[in-house]
Scaffold this motif. Structure first.
Motif, PDB file in Angstrom:
ATOM      1  N   HIS A   1       2.804  12.461   6.910  1.00 45.27           N
ATOM      2  CA  HIS A   1       3.733  11.498   6.336  1.00 45.27           C
ATOM      3  C   HIS A   1       3.095  10.708   5.199  1.00 45.27           C
ATOM      4  O   HIS A   1       1.866  10.571   5.119  1.00 45.27           O
ATOM      5  CB  HIS A   1       4.236  10.522   7.402  1.00 45.27           C
ATOM      6  CG  HIS A   1       5.158  11.144   8.400  1.00 45.27           C
ATOM      7  ND1 HIS A   1       4.701  11.916   9.446  1.00 45.27           N
ATOM      8  CD2 HIS A   1       6.513  11.115   8.512  1.00 45.27           C
ATOM      9  CE1 HIS A   1       5.743  12.348  10.156  1.00 45.27           C
ATOM     10  NE2 HIS A   1       6.846  11.869   9.612  1.00 45.27           N
ATOM     11  N   LEU A   2       3.957  10.178   4.351  1.00 39.80           N
ATOM     12  CA  LEU A   2       3.580   9.233   3.313  1.00 39.80           C
ATOM     13  C   LEU A   2       4.193   7.893   3.687  1.00 39.80           C
ATOM     14  O   LEU A   2       5.379   7.819   4.016  1.00 39.80           O
ATOM     15  CB  LEU A   2       4.114   9.709   1.964  1.00 39.80           C
ATOM     16  CG  LEU A   2       3.553   9.051   0.701  1.00 39.80           C
ATOM     17  CD1 LEU A   2       2.063   9.357   0.564  1.00 39.80           C
ATOM     18  CD2 LEU A   2       4.312   9.552  -0.522  1.00 39.80           C
ATOM     19  N   VAL A   3       3.356   6.849   3.673  1.00 37.28           N
ATOM     20  CA  VAL A   3       3.825   5.512   4.045  1.00 37.28           C
ATOM     21  C   VAL A   3       3.759   4.614   2.814  1.00 37.28           C
ATOM     22  O   VAL A   3       2.694   4.473   2.202  1.00 37.28           O
ATOM     23  CB  VAL A   3       2.983   4.919   5.189  1.00 37.28           C
ATOM     24  CG1 VAL A   3       3.508   3.535   5.572  1.00 37.28           C
ATOM     25  CG2 VAL A   3       3.009   5.842   6.402  1.00 37.28           C
TER      26      VAL A   3
ATOM     27  N   VAL B   1      11.669  -5.610   6.711  1.00 42.05           N
ATOM     28  CA  VAL B   1      11.222  -4.247   6.412  1.00 42.05           C
ATOM     29  C   VAL B   1       9.749  -4.303   6.028  1.00 42.05           C
ATOM     30  O   VAL B   1       9.353  -5.099   5.162  1.00 42.05           O
ATOM     31  CB  VAL B   1      12.050  -3.641   5.261  1.00 42.05           C
ATOM     32  CG1 VAL B   1      11.475  -2.280   4.854  1.00 42.05           C
ATOM     33  CG2 VAL B   1      13.500  -3.492   5.663  1.00 42.05           C
ATOM     34  N   THR B   2       8.921  -3.474   6.649  1.00 40.45           N
ATOM     35  CA  THR B   2       7.501  -3.457   6.333  1.00 40.45           C
ATOM     36  C   THR B   2       7.075  -2.208   5.567  1.00 40.45           C
ATOM     37  O   THR B   2       6.113  -2.259   4.799  1.00 40.45           O
ATOM     38  CB  THR B   2       6.653  -3.561   7.613  1.00 40.45           C
ATOM     39  OG1 THR B   2       7.018  -2.505   8.509  1.00 40.45           O
ATOM     40  CG2 THR B   2       6.880  -4.909   8.298  1.00 40.45           C
ATOM     41  N   ALA B   3       7.748  -1.080   5.767  1.00 39.36           N
ATOM     42  CA  ALA B   3       7.338   0.150   5.090  1.00 39.36           C
ATOM     43  C   ALA B   3       8.439   1.191   5.149  1.00 39.36           C
ATOM     44  O   ALA B   3       9.389   1.080   5.943  1.00 39.36           O
ATOM     45  CB  ALA B   3       6.061   0.718   5.723  1.00 39.36           C
ATOM     46  N   ILE B   4       8.306   2.186   4.313  1.00 45.43           N
ATOM     47  CA  ILE B   4       9.157   3.372   4.334  1.00 45.43           C
ATOM     48  C   ILE B   4       8.247   4.548   4.670  1.00 45.43           C
ATOM     49  O   ILE B   4       7.221   4.762   4.008  1.00 45.43           O
ATOM     50  CB  ILE B   4       9.856   3.610   2.983  1.00 45.43           C
ATOM     51  CG1 ILE B   4      10.755   2.408   2.642  1.00 45.43           C
ATOM     52  CG2 ILE B   4      10.673   4.891   3.020  1.00 45.43           C
ATOM     53  CD1 ILE B   4      10.065   1.353   1.827  1.00 45.43           C
ATOM     54  N   ARG B   5       8.584   5.292   5.701  1.00 44.15           N
ATOM     55  CA  ARG B   5       7.783   6.441   6.144  1.00 44.15           C
ATOM     56  C   ARG B   5       8.544   7.721   5.787  1.00 44.15           C
ATOM     57  O   ARG B   5       9.681   7.930   6.216  1.00 44.15           O
ATOM     58  CB  ARG B   5       7.521   6.367   7.641  1.00 44.15           C
ATOM     59  CG  ARG B   5       6.727   7.535   8.213  1.00 44.15           C
ATOM     60  CD  ARG B   5       6.405   7.320   9.681  1.00 44.15           C
ATOM     61  NE  ARG B   5       5.406   6.266   9.819  1.00 44.15           N
ATOM     62  CZ  ARG B   5       4.091   6.482   9.851  1.00 44.15           C
ATOM     63  NH1 ARG B   5       3.625   7.722   9.762  1.00 44.15           N
ATOM     64  NH2 ARG B   5       3.262   5.480   9.993  1.00 44.15           N
ATOM     65  N   LEU B   6       7.891   8.588   5.011  1.00 38.92           N
ATOM     66  CA  LEU B   6       8.531   9.804   4.525  1.00 38.92           C
ATOM     67  C   LEU B   6       7.743  11.035   4.965  1.00 38.92           C
ATOM     68  O   LEU B   6       6.518  11.088   4.768  1.00 38.92           O
ATOM     69  CB  LEU B   6       8.587   9.798   2.991  1.00 38.92           C
ATOM     70  CG  LEU B   6       9.268   8.601   2.320  1.00 38.92           C
ATOM     71  CD1 LEU B   6       9.012   8.639   0.824  1.00 38.92           C
ATOM     72  CD2 LEU B   6      10.760   8.605   2.620  1.00 38.92           C
TER      73      LEU B   6
ATOM     74  N   GLN C   1       0.818  -1.210   0.000  1.00 40.90           N
ATOM     75  CA  GLN C   1       0.000   0.000   0.000  1.00 40.90           C
ATOM     76  C   GLN C   1       0.854   1.263   0.000  1.00 40.90           C
ATOM     77  O   GLN C   1       1.922   1.301   0.592  1.00 40.90           O
ATOM     78  CB  GLN C   1      -0.898   0.016   1.248  1.00 40.90           C
ATOM     79  CG  GLN C   1      -1.805  -1.197   1.383  1.00 40.90           C
ATOM     80  CD  GLN C   1      -2.541  -1.209   2.707  1.00 40.90           C
ATOM     81  OE1 GLN C   1      -2.318  -0.360   3.574  1.00 40.90           O
ATOM     82  NE2 GLN C   1      -3.438  -2.163   2.876  1.00 40.90           N
ATOM     83  N   VAL C   2       0.338   2.285  -0.666  1.00 43.96           N
ATOM     84  CA  VAL C   2       0.865   3.647  -0.543  1.00 43.96           C
ATOM     85  C   VAL C   2      -0.260   4.473   0.053  1.00 43.96           C
ATOM     86  O   VAL C   2      -1.347   4.557  -0.513  1.00 43.96           O
ATOM     87  CB  VAL C   2       1.298   4.228  -1.893  1.00 43.96           C
ATOM     88  CG1 VAL C   2       1.792   5.667  -1.726  1.00 43.96           C
ATOM     89  CG2 VAL C   2       2.380   3.362  -2.534  1.00 43.96           C
TER      90      VAL C   2
ATOM     91  N   HIS D   1       8.713  -0.825  -7.923  1.00 41.66           N
ATOM     92  CA  HIS D   1       9.281   0.412  -8.453  1.00 41.66           C
ATOM     93  C   HIS D   1       8.329   1.043  -9.476  1.00 41.66           C
ATOM     94  O   HIS D   1       8.174   2.270  -9.509  1.00 41.66           O
ATOM     95  CB  HIS D   1      10.632   0.134  -9.106  1.00 41.66           C
ATOM     96  CG  HIS D   1      11.630  -0.485  -8.196  1.00 41.66           C
ATOM     97  ND1 HIS D   1      11.928   0.034  -6.957  1.00 41.66           N
ATOM     98  CD2 HIS D   1      12.413  -1.596  -8.334  1.00 41.66           C
ATOM     99  CE1 HIS D   1      12.855  -0.716  -6.373  1.00 41.66           C
ATOM    100  NE2 HIS D   1      13.147  -1.707  -7.182  1.00 41.66           N
ATOM    101  N   HIS D   2       7.693   0.215 -10.284  1.00 39.16           N
ATOM    102  CA  HIS D   2       6.754   0.739 -11.278  1.00 39.16           C
ATOM    103  C   HIS D   2       5.607   1.463 -10.585  1.00 39.16           C
ATOM    104  O   HIS D   2       5.208   2.563 -10.997  1.00 39.16           O
ATOM    105  CB  HIS D   2       6.205  -0.404 -12.133  1.00 39.16           C
ATOM    106  CG  HIS D   2       5.133   0.030 -13.085  1.00 39.16           C
ATOM    107  ND1 HIS D   2       5.411   0.610 -14.302  1.00 39.16           N
ATOM    108  CD2 HIS D   2       3.773   0.001 -12.985  1.00 39.16           C
ATOM    109  CE1 HIS D   2       4.274   0.911 -14.918  1.00 39.16           C
ATOM    110  NE2 HIS D   2       3.272   0.550 -14.144  1.00 39.16           N
ATOM    111  N   ALA D   3       5.059   0.856  -9.528  1.00 38.10           N
ATOM    112  CA  ALA D   3       3.951   1.479  -8.813  1.00 38.10           C
ATOM    113  C   ALA D   3       4.376   2.794  -8.171  1.00 38.10           C
ATOM    114  O   ALA D   3       3.634   3.785  -8.212  1.00 38.10           O
ATOM    115  CB  ALA D   3       3.410   0.522  -7.751  1.00 38.10           C
TER     116      ALA D   3
END
Length: 285
Positions: A68-70, A166-171, A61-62, A77-79
């Motif tokens: 924040h954006l998770v 790793v479950t997610a990147i939080r920005l 999911q995005v 990468h395409h998504a």
């Protein structure tokens, strides 16, 4: 060459992933498989159990979470390259994702997998560094977060402990910032000789805030701290921005290989940083 024989499981939740890892003494995680499969074929790895993450919906999911954006670790990468939320709030990550390998790799490779692989020449990590991202991790002792600046420990080595995933990147959202990813490589599909991700905030005609992440300038992805300091407060004049950005390679120890010397890479980092910053700031030249 064929891989050695191994068991296979494809859990449908993070809890089941962690359980599978805990129950095996010799498990390997597979995300998109773009880095793992060649290693298995060459028998450079011989896991007893392969834990496939592709059937875990929550990792794909995005989403927005306040400021924040998770981005789920299994988001391809395409998504990422085509996601509207990424384009609005973290554009340089989308630009970097669009430069990973070729279309086939981008359709299969994942954002979390690229970070866990920790190749110093990878495209994703510099963008996450420039966006001041945090890596979300789950393991046998629970969930935790690791700042991207602390996540990479060496070539192909991270802060992940045994049994963690790793479950997610939080920005933090960088809405309204200018962004640019610049990559130099011999051919379009190859690893970067050097790459630079720039995030720039312009206020009152000057560079108010700037962050530069670099690939292939050391044992891990790096921030160009000397250039960041020189650029902060700089007026929007192309020559002065290029001169300040030229300091990007200061204090770095890039590899020496057939693609270039350390001196060449430091020069290239400065050139690419200048291009990235001027483009991100909307300055011609």
């Amino acid at each position: 060459m064929r891989p050695v024989e191994f068991d296979y499981t494809a859990p449908t939740s993070v809890e089941d992933v962690l359980r599978a890892l805990a129950d095996s003494d010799d498990a390997t995680i597979m995300g998109g498989g773009q880095s793992l499969m060649p290693v298995l074929r060459m028998r450079m790895a011989d896991p007893g159990l392969l834990v496939d993450l592709r059937r875990v919906p929550e990792l794909q999911q995005v989403r927005e979470d306040g400021d924040h954006l998770v981005i789920g670790a299994m988001t391809t990468h395409h998504a990422v390259a085509h996601d509207a939320l990424v384009a609005e709030h973290a554009g340089v990550l989308g630009q970097a994702a669009a430069r990973v390998g070729d279309p086939q790799i981008r359709y299969r490779g994942t954002t979390g997998g690229a970070l866990a692989h920790a190749d110093p020449a990878g495209d994703i990590a510099p963008a996450v560094l420039a966006l001041d991202g945090v890596i979300e991790v789950s393991g046998p002792t629970g969930a935790r977060t690791v700042p991207a600046a602390e996540f990479f420990r060496g070539p192909f080595t991270t802060a992940l402990d045994e049994g963690e995933v790793v479950t997610a990147i939080r920005l933090p959202k960088h809405t309204g910032w200018g962004m640019r990813y610049e990559k130099f490589s011999h051919v379009a599909q190859s690893w970067a000789i050097v790459a630079v991700a720039a995030a720039v905030r312009v206020e009152d005609g000057v560079i108010a805030r700037v962050r530069l992440g670099m690939a292939n300038m050391g044992q891990t992805p790096l921030r160009a701290e000397a250039a960041e300091a020189a650029l902060t407060g700089a007026s929007l004049e192309a020559q002065s921005l290029h001169e300040a950005a030229a300091r990007a390679g200061e204090g770095t120890s890039p590899a020496v290989d057939p693609a270039g010397t350390a001196e060449y890479r430091r020069h290239l980092a400065g050139v690419l940083s200048g291009r990235a910053v001027t483009a991100a700031a909307g300055v011609g030249g």
